[in-house]
Write a protein that holds these residues in place. Sequence first.
Motif, PDB file in Angstrom:
ATOM      1  N   UNK A   1       0.851  -1.180   0.000  1.00 41.98           N
ATOM      2  CA  UNK A   1       0.000   0.000   0.000  1.00 41.98           C
ATOM      3  C   UNK A   1       0.893   1.238   0.000  1.00 41.98           C
ATOM      4  N   UNK A   2       0.797   1.986  -1.048  1.00 43.88           N
ATOM      5  CA  UNK A   2       1.628   3.186  -1.125  1.00 43.88           C
ATOM      6  C   UNK A   2       0.832   4.387  -0.647  1.00 43.88           C
ATOM      7  N   UNK A   3       0.864   4.584   0.589  1.00 43.58           N
ATOM      8  CA  UNK A   3       0.116   5.702   1.131  1.00 43.58           C
ATOM      9  C   UNK A   3       0.926   6.250   2.281  1.00 43.58           C
ATOM     10  N   UNK A   4       0.843   7.554   2.447  1.00 41.78           N
ATOM     11  CA  UNK A   4       1.587   8.149   3.550  1.00 41.78           C
ATOM     12  C   UNK A   4       1.116   7.589   4.880  1.00 41.78           C
ATOM     13  N   UNK A   5      -0.157   7.279   4.900  1.00 44.49           N
ATOM     14  CA  UNK A   5      -0.732   6.833   6.170  1.00 44.49           C
ATOM     15  C   UNK A   5      -0.295   5.426   6.537  1.00 44.49           C
ATOM     16  N   UNK A   6      -0.045   4.606   5.536  1.00 38.73           N
ATOM     17  CA  UNK A   6       0.237   3.209   5.817  1.00 38.73           C
ATOM     18  C   UNK A   6       1.689   2.873   5.563  1.00 38.73           C
ATOM     19  N   UNK A   7       2.326   2.477   6.635  1.00 43.77           N
ATOM     20  CA  UNK A   7       3.702   2.021   6.496  1.00 43.77           C
ATOM     21  C   UNK A   7       3.705   0.510   6.375  1.00 43.77           C
ATOM     22  N   UNK A   8       2.522  -0.084   6.465  1.00 43.83           N
ATOM     23  CA  UNK A   8       2.477  -1.540   6.480  1.00 43.83           C
ATOM     24  C   UNK A   8       2.341  -2.069   5.061  1.00 43.83           C
ATOM     25  N   UNK A   9       2.552  -3.407   4.946  1.00 45.55           N
ATOM     26  CA  UNK A   9       2.479  -4.016   3.626  1.00 45.55           C
ATOM     27  C   UNK A   9       1.052  -4.058   3.123  1.00 45.55           C
ATOM     28  N   UNK A  10       0.148  -4.160   4.075  1.00 45.68           N
ATOM     29  CA  UNK A  10      -1.244  -4.395   3.716  1.00 45.68           C
ATOM     30  C   UNK A  10      -2.112  -3.609   4.678  1.00 45.68           C
ATOM     31  N   UNK A  11      -3.134  -3.008   4.147  1.00 45.03           N
ATOM     32  CA  UNK A  11      -3.999  -2.148   4.958  1.00 45.03           C
ATOM     33  C   UNK A  11      -4.528  -2.857   6.202  1.00 45.03           C
ATOM     34  N   UNK A  12      -4.808  -4.149   6.069  1.00 43.73           N
ATOM     35  CA  UNK A  12      -5.416  -4.872   7.180  1.00 43.73           C
ATOM     36  C   UNK A  12      -4.417  -5.353   8.233  1.00 43.73           C
ATOM     37  N   UNK A  13      -3.122  -5.325   7.927  1.00 45.12           N
ATOM     38  CA  UNK A  13      -2.133  -5.805   8.900  1.00 45.12           C
ATOM     39  C   UNK A  13      -2.268  -5.002  10.194  1.00 45.12           C
ATOM     40  N   UNK A  14      -2.242  -5.702  11.290  1.00 52.22           N
ATOM     41  CA  UNK A  14      -2.467  -4.975  12.547  1.00 52.22           C
ATOM     42  C   UNK A  14      -1.191  -4.949  13.385  1.00 52.22           C
ATOM     43  N   UNK A  15      -1.124  -3.967  14.270  1.00 52.99           N
ATOM     44  CA  UNK A  15       0.107  -3.753  15.042  1.00 52.99           C
ATOM     45  C   UNK A  15       0.231  -4.770  16.167  1.00 52.99           C
ATOM     46  N   UNK A  16       1.402  -5.352  16.277  1.00 49.62           N
ATOM     47  CA  UNK A  16       1.726  -6.230  17.404  1.00 49.62           C
ATOM     48  C   UNK A  16       2.514  -5.427  18.438  1.00 49.62           C
ATOM     49  N   UNK A  17       3.367  -4.555  17.946  1.00 50.73           N
ATOM     50  CA  UNK A  17       4.232  -3.743  18.805  1.00 50.73           C
ATOM     51  C   UNK A  17       4.251  -2.341  18.224  1.00 50.73           C
ATOM     52  N   UNK A  18       3.974  -1.363  19.060  1.00 50.13           N
ATOM     53  CA  UNK A  18       3.936   0.016  18.564  1.00 50.13           C
ATOM     54  C   UNK A  18       5.202   0.747  18.990  1.00 50.13           C
ATOM     55  N   UNK A  19       5.911   1.268  18.003  1.00 52.67           N
ATOM     56  CA  UNK A  19       7.163   1.969  18.318  1.00 52.67           C
ATOM     57  C   UNK A  19       6.846   3.200  19.174  1.00 52.67           C
ATOM     58  N   UNK A  20       7.758   3.488  20.097  1.00 46.41           N
ATOM     59  CA  UNK A  20       7.576   4.627  20.998  1.00 46.41           C
ATOM     60  C   UNK A  20       7.526   5.925  20.200  1.00 46.41           C
ATOM     61  N   UNK A  21       6.638   6.813  20.571  1.00 49.17           N
ATOM     62  CA  UNK A  21       6.767   8.179  20.059  1.00 49.17           C
ATOM     63  C   UNK A  21       6.557   9.146  21.224  1.00 49.17           C
ATOM     64  N   UNK A  22       6.772  10.416  20.946  1.00 50.85           N
ATOM     65  CA  UNK A  22       6.807  11.387  22.042  1.00 50.85           C
ATOM     66  C   UNK A  22       5.555  11.399  22.895  1.00 50.85           C
ATOM     67  N   UNK A  23       4.422  11.188  22.221  1.00 47.79           N
ATOM     68  CA  UNK A  23       3.149  11.238  22.951  1.00 47.79           C
ATOM     69  C   UNK A  23       3.085  10.152  24.035  1.00 47.79           C
ATOM     70  N   UNK A  24       3.926   9.135  23.916  1.00 46.15           N
ATOM     71  CA  UNK A  24       3.908   8.041  24.901  1.00 46.15           C
ATOM     72  C   UNK A  24       4.629   8.412  26.203  1.00 46.15           C
ATOM     73  N   UNK A  25       5.384   9.508  26.184  1.00 45.28           N
ATOM     74  CA  UNK A  25       6.087   9.944  27.398  1.00 45.28           C
ATOM     75  C   UNK A  25       6.979   8.837  27.931  1.00 45.28           C
ATOM     76  N   UNK A  26       6.820   8.546  29.255  1.00 46.76           N
ATOM     77  CA  UNK A  26       7.698   7.519  29.828  1.00 46.76           C
ATOM     78  C   UNK A  26       7.092   6.118  29.745  1.00 46.76           C
ATOM     79  N   UNK A  27       6.018   5.975  28.980  1.00 47.51           N
ATOM     80  CA  UNK A  27       5.430   4.636  28.820  1.00 47.51           C
ATOM     81  C   UNK A  27       6.195   3.919  27.709  1.00 47.51           C
TER      82      UNK A  27
END
Length: 466
Positions: A174-200
């Motif tokens: 899927x070539x879309x800015x929104x989707x970094x995944x191979x397939x639209x339906x693929x679901x996240x198993x592990x979410x990479x940390x981002x700033x909004x996560x703070x110390x979590x």
Amino acid sequence: MPVRLFNTYSRQTEVFIPLDPAGKSVKMYTCGPTVYNHAHIGNFRAYVFEDLLQRHLEARGYAVERVMNLTDVDDKTIRGARTAGRRLADFTQVYKDAFFQDIDTLRIKRASHFPAATEPRYIERMIAMITQLEEQGIAYQADDKSVYFRLAKFPAYGALAHLNLDELRPSGRVNSDEYEKENIGDFALWKAWDEADGDVRWDSPWGAGRPGWHIECSAMATAILGPEMDIHCGGVDNIFPHHEAEIAQSESCTGKKFVRHWLHCAHLMVDGQKMSKSLGNFHTLRDLLAKGFTGREIRYALLTVNYRLPLNFTLAGLDAARAALGRIDEWIVRLREHAGDAAPAAAPLAAHAEKFFASLDEDLNISAALSHLFDLIRESNAALDRAELSPAQAAALLADWQRIDGVLAFQRESAAIPAEVLALVEKRQQARTDKDWKASDQLRDEIAALGWIVKDTKDGPKLSPR
Ligand code: AMP
Ligand code: ZN
């Protein structure tokens, strides 16, 4: 008679046969609350239905081992903690405590286990499962550093929800800015940390991050109950994608059939719409308690409609629940007075109790079960009126009621009468002796405001909790 349960997976009502070769023990997993605010009574409809299921299986002689998880890390809990300016664990603890209070109020039996997703042993297990999936070529890390489940590797995905998979699996990347995944339906198993996560954040082979919601349940369920379980429940909104994803992850890891029977309750509705936080049309248990309703009245209202049918919530429904419980209470008082100390002897109306349980055997047909209970109440009251019931028979009916109430948990608590109430009753007796009817009525209201009803009988005033 065997217990028969509707299975969302097969869309059939099936005879319930536990995995246990001895046919005794039952393993049951129920998706629990996301602890980011007070659960609303729509959530509790799901938990009350699961409680009915557990209690009925126990009444039929099964030993139920039940897990209810607490989702204490996900987008909503992280956002909530941030807004409140609190640490995630402190923030969720408030709602964990409130949840346990609420299930006690609703007389929901405590599960055997309440695992929380952030407990280190479960986080470790989630990471181990994702690692295994990656080794099997099922999980992959995308450019955004998150790890996804490759749907194309699990052909049975969609079977629980009876979904057309082609719609979920567009071909190619899927070539879309929104989707970094191979397939639209693929679901996240592990979410990479981002700033909004703070110390979590937890360290993992894929860098800092946190688990996806679906893998939390797969890890906790299989850690506690093993690779296979008899029953898994939730509300219908859990079917897709949550339970579908749980199947894909768990079965890919264990190679075993994850769940035998999938049960889902229909929604609690308000004016034709699902009760939900996002629509703002919800009541919490606390709101209803503040309006003067009791936990058992709310339990009654949530239980009376068969779990696969939508239940429309109204305050009038709670009034009806109060009236119905009042009939049960009066009947029990009457039977008790009549039974005295008599030992139970075969009751003429015993068939009703058996029909009550037989109705529940049929996919928890609670409306039929309750109609048998009310037939029993009507007919035994009539028999008492005609003086056709012996004390021993009344005692037998009380014993039947105890068995029935093991499933319903409707019985009024026998509360001690507070001294304050007794003093008012005494004052009121004096007013009656003085023929001061106005004062007597006023005192009756004051007693009622304290939660007690006073009835004048030939043996003097009798008190019962409201
Ligand atoms: P949540 O905290 O949103 O994950 O929901 C917890 C449980 O409540 C899940 O099993 C949901 O399916 C269920 N649920 C949420 N809203 C309702 C509703 N209006 N009626 C029945 N069950 C619901
Ligand atoms: Zn779950």
